[in-house]
Design a protein around this motif. Structure first.
Motif, short mmCIF file in Angstrom:
data_model
loop_
_atom_site.label_atom_id
_atom_site.label_comp_id
_atom_site.label_asym_id
_atom_site.label_seq_id
_atom_site.Cartn_x
_atom_site.Cartn_y
_atom_site.Cartn_z
N SER A 1 0.58 -0.59 -12.11
CA SER A 1 0.43 -1.89 -10.89
C SER A 1 2.06 -2.18 -10.65
N TYR A 2 2.08 -3.21 -9.87
CA TYR A 2 3.50 -3.49 -9.35
C TYR A 2 3.36 -5.44 -9.16
N ASP A 3 4.52 -5.74 -8.89
CA ASP A 3 4.64 -7.18 -8.66
C ASP A 3 3.96 -7.82 -7.31
N THR A 4 3.48 -8.92 -7.52
CA THR A 4 2.69 -9.19 -6.13
C THR A 4 3.16 -10.93 -5.88
N PRO B 1 0.66 -1.23 0.10
CA PRO B 1 0.17 -0.25 -0.08
C PRO B 1 0.78 1.34 0.20
N ALA B 2 1.88 1.18 0.71
CA ALA B 2 2.71 2.48 0.69
C ALA B 2 3.50 2.58 -0.63
N THR B 3 3.70 1.74 -1.43
CA THR B 3 4.33 1.64 -2.71
C THR B 3 3.25 2.37 -3.59
N ILE B 4 1.76 2.02 -3.53
CA ILE B 4 0.57 2.60 -4.24
C ILE B 4 0.65 4.05 -4.08
N GLY B 5 0.68 4.31 -2.69
CA GLY B 5 0.59 5.85 -2.32
C GLY B 5 1.63 6.59 -3.03
#
Length: 322
Positions: A304-307, A277-281
């Motif tokens: 988006s990003y890797d999960t 979530p901090a990366t999303i922010g």
């Protein structure tokens, strides 16, 4: 004299440009309206948003809607009245949010959706971004569900139909459908025969996760696996499992919290899927800042990003952000 005059003009122009650049950065104000700052996820997203904005040289306004659609709408109207340069939200109601985006963009304010789609999620494909948005910054929750399903396959018994209970997030969130969709897709692709014996909503909290898991275990003592839509509910679910002396397995999405990672390390949760979530922010702040300063004025960007799936063997792949 001519050369000196020309040099003087050049220096003056450069100085003016620096002053203008500094003023432009200082004057950029971005707003974040959380669903509820009671949730560690929302708080972490806000922290990343504020940190990124500080690094970029802009100001932030953070508002807690306390899980109220009405409060979130009022907060957005206030930000529009303040003439901020950009707004991001975790939409409490994705359909109602369409009107908020329309009003903000009509007022020439950039808008980024964080962590949740804008629009009717039963009709909009997961990667389709509302055309008036600057960007949708999100976890690909169908893929996250798939990662959880692939993880579950490793823990499920072979040669029979397995029984699964799903601990859902709160009603109305697109991730509820998307994570379950991805989870089932992965099980089917692996050839697993399964029965969803129960799928019950929560309010995203450990307490509700514990209560729902208690109820499902009581009705289904031979359950093979719980799939939780987030680590928070999985933490409560693990308490219910231990209290019942059950051997049921527990996998989650919405992972990457400190408490969730600790629970995986201690064997209380069998595995989860990394969420940042901090990366999303941070990504939302950057998208809004770039739009406000003219560095990137594209609309309807999907970010988006890797999960990765995580177990106690690879926790280092997902440092806790919340």
């Amino acid at each position: 004299m001519k050369e000196i005059k020309t040099l003087g003009v050049a220096i003056g122009a450069a100085a003016l440009a620096l002053v203008a650049g500094a003023a432009g950065a200082k004057d950029i104000t971005l707003g974040y309206v959380a669903n509820s700052m009671q949730f560690p996820y929302d708080a972490a997203l806000g922290k990343g948003f504020q940190e990124a904005c500080k690094e970029l040289g802009c100001k932030t306004v953070v508002i807690d809607a306390r899980a109220s659609v009405e409060r979130q709408g009022n907060a957005i109207e206030d930000l529009i009245a303040q003439k901020v340069d950009g707004i991001t939200i975790i939409a409490t109601d994705s359909v109602v949010a369409l009107g908020w985006v329309d009003r903000a963009t009509d007022a020439k304010i950039n808008f980024v959706a964080s962590a949740a789609q804008i629009g009717d999620t039963d009709k909009v494909p997961v990667k389709q971004v509302y055309s008036k948005l600057t960007a949708l910054v999100i976890t690909d929750d169908v893929v996250a569900g798939e990662r959880a399903g692939e993880l579950a396959v490793k823990f499920l018994p072979k040669g029979r139909t397995v029984k699964i209970g799903i601990i859902e997030g709160a009603p109305g969130f697109a991730v509820v459908r998307q994570r379950t969709e991805g989870f089932k897709k992965a099980l089917t692709a692996a050839g697993v025969k399964f029965q969803i014996v129960a799928s019950q909503p929560t309010d995203w909290t450990p307490a509700k996760g514990e209560a729902v898991c208690q109820n499902i275990l009581t009705a289904n003592p031979d359950l093979d696996l719980f799939f939780s839509h987030a680590d928070d509910m999985a933490l409560g679910c693990s308490r219910a499992i231990r209290a019942a002396n059950s051997n049921v397995k527990l996998v989650s999405t919405g992972g990457g919290s400190k408490l969730g990672n600790d629970a995986i390390k201690n064997g209380e949760i069998d595995g989860s899927v990394c969420t940042k979530p901090a990366t999303i922010g941070r990504l939302a702040a950057k998208a809004l800042y770039d739009a406000a300063t003219g560095k990137n004025t594209k609309k309807a960007q999907y970010i988006s990003y890797d999960t990765p799936a995580i177990t106690k063997d690879n926790l280092a792949a997902c440092p806790a952000e919340w």
